[in-house]
Write an enzyme that holds these catalytic residues in place. Structure first.
Site, PDB file in Angstrom:
ATOM      1  N   CYS A   1      53.682  56.110  32.087  1.00  0.00           N
ATOM      2  CA  CYS A   1      52.645  57.149  31.984  1.00  0.00           C
ATOM      3  C   CYS A   1      51.233  56.598  32.095  1.00  0.00           C
ATOM      4  O   CYS A   1      50.284  57.369  32.182  1.00  0.00           O
ATOM      5  CB  CYS A   1      52.772  57.871  30.653  1.00  0.00           C
ATOM      6  SG  CYS A   1      54.398  58.490  30.373  1.00  0.00           S
TER       7      CYS A   1
HETATM    8  N1  CO8 Z   1      64.052  76.374  24.516  1.00  0.00           N
HETATM    9  C1  CO8 Z   1      64.317  76.761  23.264  1.00  0.00           C
HETATM   10  N2  CO8 Z   1      64.540  75.916  22.259  1.00  0.00           N
HETATM   11  C2  CO8 Z   1      64.496  74.596  22.528  1.00  0.00           C
HETATM   12  C3  CO8 Z   1      64.228  74.119  23.822  1.00  0.00           C
HETATM   13  C4  CO8 Z   1      64.019  75.066  24.842  1.00  0.00           C
HETATM   14  N3  CO8 Z   1      63.748  74.689  26.102  1.00  0.00           N
HETATM   15  N4  CO8 Z   1      64.253  72.772  23.796  1.00  0.00           N
HETATM   16  C5  CO8 Z   1      64.510  72.414  22.535  1.00  0.00           C
HETATM   17  N5  CO8 Z   1      64.667  73.518  21.765  1.00  0.00           N
HETATM   18  C6  CO8 Z   1      64.985  73.591  20.339  1.00  0.00           C
HETATM   19  C7  CO8 Z   1      65.635  72.318  19.838  1.00  0.00           C
HETATM   20  O1  CO8 Z   1      67.021  72.346  20.042  1.00  0.00           O
HETATM   21  C8  CO8 Z   1      65.267  72.360  18.375  1.00  0.00           C
HETATM   22  O2  CO8 Z   1      66.130  73.207  17.664  1.00  0.00           O
HETATM   23  P1  CO8 Z   1      66.614  72.832  16.167  1.00  0.00           P
HETATM   24  O3  CO8 Z   1      65.358  72.795  15.346  1.00  0.00           O
HETATM   25  O4  CO8 Z   1      67.542  73.930  15.854  1.00  0.00           O
HETATM   26  O5  CO8 Z   1      67.263  71.480  16.295  1.00  0.00           O
HETATM   27  C9  CO8 Z   1      63.892  73.003  18.350  1.00  0.00           C
HETATM   28  O6  CO8 Z   1      63.788  73.716  19.601  1.00  0.00           O
HETATM   29  C10 CO8 Z   1      62.793  71.986  18.265  1.00  0.00           C
HETATM   30  O7  CO8 Z   1      63.024  70.981  19.265  1.00  0.00           O
HETATM   31  P2  CO8 Z   1      62.168  69.685  19.389  1.00  0.00           P
HETATM   32  O8  CO8 Z   1      62.119  68.984  18.090  1.00  0.00           O
HETATM   33  O9  CO8 Z   1      62.637  68.882  20.571  1.00  0.00           O
HETATM   34  O10 CO8 Z   1      60.769  70.379  19.751  1.00  0.00           O
HETATM   35  P3  CO8 Z   1      59.310  69.845  19.625  1.00  0.00           P
HETATM   36  O11 CO8 Z   1      58.530  70.830  18.875  1.00  0.00           O
HETATM   37  O12 CO8 Z   1      59.248  68.413  19.210  1.00  0.00           O
HETATM   38  O13 CO8 Z   1      58.813  69.917  21.156  1.00  0.00           O
HETATM   39  C11 CO8 Z   1      58.459  68.460  23.044  1.00  0.00           C
HETATM   40  C12 CO8 Z   1      59.472  69.186  22.176  1.00  0.00           C
HETATM   41  C13 CO8 Z   1      57.673  69.500  23.843  1.00  0.00           C
HETATM   42  C14 CO8 Z   1      59.199  67.571  24.014  1.00  0.00           C
HETATM   43  C15 CO8 Z   1      57.503  67.667  22.144  1.00  0.00           C
HETATM   44  O14 CO8 Z   1      58.250  66.891  21.210  1.00  0.00           O
HETATM   45  C16 CO8 Z   1      56.623  66.727  22.917  1.00  0.00           C
HETATM   46  O15 CO8 Z   1      55.902  67.099  23.830  1.00  0.00           O
HETATM   47  N6  CO8 Z   1      56.614  65.466  22.516  1.00  0.00           N
HETATM   48  C17 CO8 Z   1      55.818  64.473  23.188  1.00  0.00           C
HETATM   49  C18 CO8 Z   1      56.511  64.109  24.392  1.00  0.00           C
HETATM   50  C19 CO8 Z   1      55.682  63.249  25.276  1.00  0.00           C
HETATM   51  O16 CO8 Z   1      54.491  63.151  25.251  1.00  0.00           O
HETATM   52  N7  CO8 Z   1      56.399  62.599  26.126  1.00  0.00           N
HETATM   53  C20 CO8 Z   1      55.804  61.816  27.080  1.00  0.00           C
HETATM   54  C21 CO8 Z   1      56.193  62.445  28.322  1.00  0.00           C
HETATM   55  S1  CO8 Z   1      56.654  61.237  29.361  1.00  0.00           S
HETATM   56  C22 CO8 Z   1      55.415  61.054  30.442  1.00  0.00           C
HETATM   57  O17 CO8 Z   1      54.376  61.578  30.249  1.00  0.00           O
HETATM   58  C23 CO8 Z   1      55.704  60.295  31.700  1.00  0.00           C
HETATM   59  C24 CO8 Z   1      57.153  59.904  31.847  1.00  0.00           C
HETATM   60  C25 CO8 Z   1      57.434  59.542  33.255  1.00  0.00           C
HETATM   61  C26 CO8 Z   1      57.690  60.717  34.149  1.00  0.00           C
HETATM   62  C27 CO8 Z   1      59.047  61.310  34.014  1.00  0.00           C
HETATM   63  C28 CO8 Z   1      59.435  62.151  35.208  1.00  0.00           C
HETATM   64  C29 CO8 Z   1      60.707  62.930  35.069  1.00  0.00           C
END
Ligand code: CO8
Length: 369
Positions: free
Chosen positions: A156
């Site tokens: 990233c």
């Molecule tokens: N719809 C509905 N519910 C969902 C979904 C969905 N799509 N996805 C997950 N849920 C549910 C989960 O199952 C969970 O349910 P439960 O509480 O019952 O277990 C609940 O929602 C909460 O899930 P999470 O804990 O996963 O949700 P978060 O609030 O943490 O949000 C995020 C998830 C959006 C992923 C968040 O954690 C986030 O953004 N974190 C930071 C991530 C980040 O910055 N990553 C870096 C990205 S990588 C990058 O930038 C470059 C990588 C290289 C490129 C890759 C190319 C492919």
């Protein structure tokens, strides 16, 4: 010696928008089909039924509203769930080179420079299109640039680290003007059939021209690079896959993450990095007119800015969120924000900062010339 300045940037991205409703409808149809086809296995508890995605979750968890995809039709087709690309060969320009050239031409036009004024090309991306020859050299040849070119991978932070390399090359006297290109064609690496990640990424490319000058653009006052190893964001795609004794499915080799841990670990690290850097440069946080931050998640950006400023109020004018429209553009996000929102007056300062896979953080303080 003159300062080293960003004198032009340019973007490439697909024209068509893809809304949250469209990705959710596609994903949910895929899930319904999967659950129907596997009803007896689900019934016998051999596998779990897949759950629906939701627009509300996506907007609340990430802040993303739309993204732009290189192949919307196939990425959203419930029987495909992936863009269609093709194996590339010497017969035509590669995809990364094509989008890189589009962005580069716009950056060169903005900077008002021609190919003969550029001494080097550095291409940074989170996914290389091939092992070799470097895509940067392909672009160099196509644009008619002398000098040298190379590719680099820092997840990233590939964009900010590439800008930092360009700065170093100019300081060393090796070059006066460098073209940095950051194609992020993320969707071939995205598992559209994984509910946790299917909504996150978009495709795009940014190009940036750095030059030794004080006459225009934004001079780079300081650079800070930080890395700390983490398996929380990974892609295991590699040339080793073909010969591996422990074969994995193509989907298992794609981007995966522990999003919660990333959130918790990276936000404090980024805020600390920016604060230390500002402190070292005797700049107070409230002297920063713009934070062009990595566009992964709106909540992360809010938290980081509030930690840096020591206030809970958030101003989108101060820290723009193009991710709402473009999704996460991997390393290109911070410079997308810079390109779209850089209306600063002479003497005003800003911070360009990326963060993510690695972990890697790259932060540049810039000042409008
Ligand atoms: N719809 C509905 N519910 C969902 C979904 C969905 N799509 N996805 C997950 N849920 C549910 C989960 O199952 C969970 O349910 P439960 O509480 O019952 O277990 C609940 O929602 C909460 O899930 P999470 O804990 O996963 O949700 P978060 O609030 O943490 O949000 C995020 C998830 C959006 C992923 C968040 O954690 C986030 O953004 N974190 C930071 C991530 C980040 O910055 N990553 C870096 C990205 S990588 C990058 O930038 C470059 C990588 C290289 C490129 C890759 C190319 C492919």
């Amino acid at each position: 010696m003159n300062d080293i300045s960003i004198i032009g940037t340019g973007l490439w991205y697909p024209d068509e928008l893809t809304t949250n409703k469209e990705v959710v409808d596609s994903y949910n149809t895929y899930v319904d089909n999967f659950n129907k086809e596997n009803a007896s296995l689900i019934e016998s508890e051999s596998i779990k039924a897949k759950a629906h995605s939701s627009e509300e979750f996506i907007l609340k968890a990430s802040g993303i509203k739309t993204r732009r995809l290189i192949d919307k039709k196939n990425s959203l087709d419930p029987t495909m769930m992936r863009p269609i690309t093709k194996n590339e060969d010497a017969s035509e320009l590669s995809l990364l080179a094509r989008v890189g050239i589009e962005a580069a031409k716009k950056a060169m036009a903005k900077a008002n420079i021609t190919a003969d004024q550029i001494d080097g090309v550095i291409l940074g991306t989170s996914h290389s299109g091939r092992n070799y020859p470097a895509v940067a050299i392909e672009i160099q040849e196509e644009l008619g640039i002398d000098g040298y070119a190379y590719d680099m991978l820092v997840g990233c932070s590939s964009t900010t680290f590439a800008l930092s390399n360009a700065f170093t090359d100019i300081v060393s006297g090796m070059a006066k003007t460098i073209l940095v290109i950051n194609p992020e064609i993320t969707t071939p690496g995205l598992n559209f059939s994984n509910r946790d990640v299917h909504f996150i990424f978009g495709d795009g490319c940014v190009a940036t021209i750095l030059q030794q000058t004080n006459e225009s653009g934004f001079k780079i006052i300081d650079r800070k690079l930080v890395t700390k190893f983490s398996n929380n964001i990974r892609s295991d795609l590699s040339y080793l896959n073909r010969t591996a004794s422990n074969q994995k499915t193509p989907e298992e080799l794609l981007f995966y993450q522990n999003g919660r841990s990333v959130f918790k670990e990276v936000c404090p690290l980024v805020a600390k990095t920016i604060l230390e850097q500002l402190n070292k440069n005797n700049i107070k946080p409230d002297e920063i007119s713009k934070f062009w931050l990595h566009q992964a998640n709106g909540k992360m950006i809010r938290l980081i800015v509030s930690k840096v400023l020591g206030t809970d109020s958030f101003d989108e004018e101060l820290a723009p969120l193009p991710m709402k429209d473009f999704g996460n553009l991997a390393s290109a996000g911070s410079m997308f924000a810079f390109d779209l929102y850089n209306d600063l007056s002479k003497g005003e300062k800003g911070v360009i900062c990326s963060f993510g896979a690695g972990y890697s953080i790259g932060s540049l303080i810039v000042e409008k010339n």
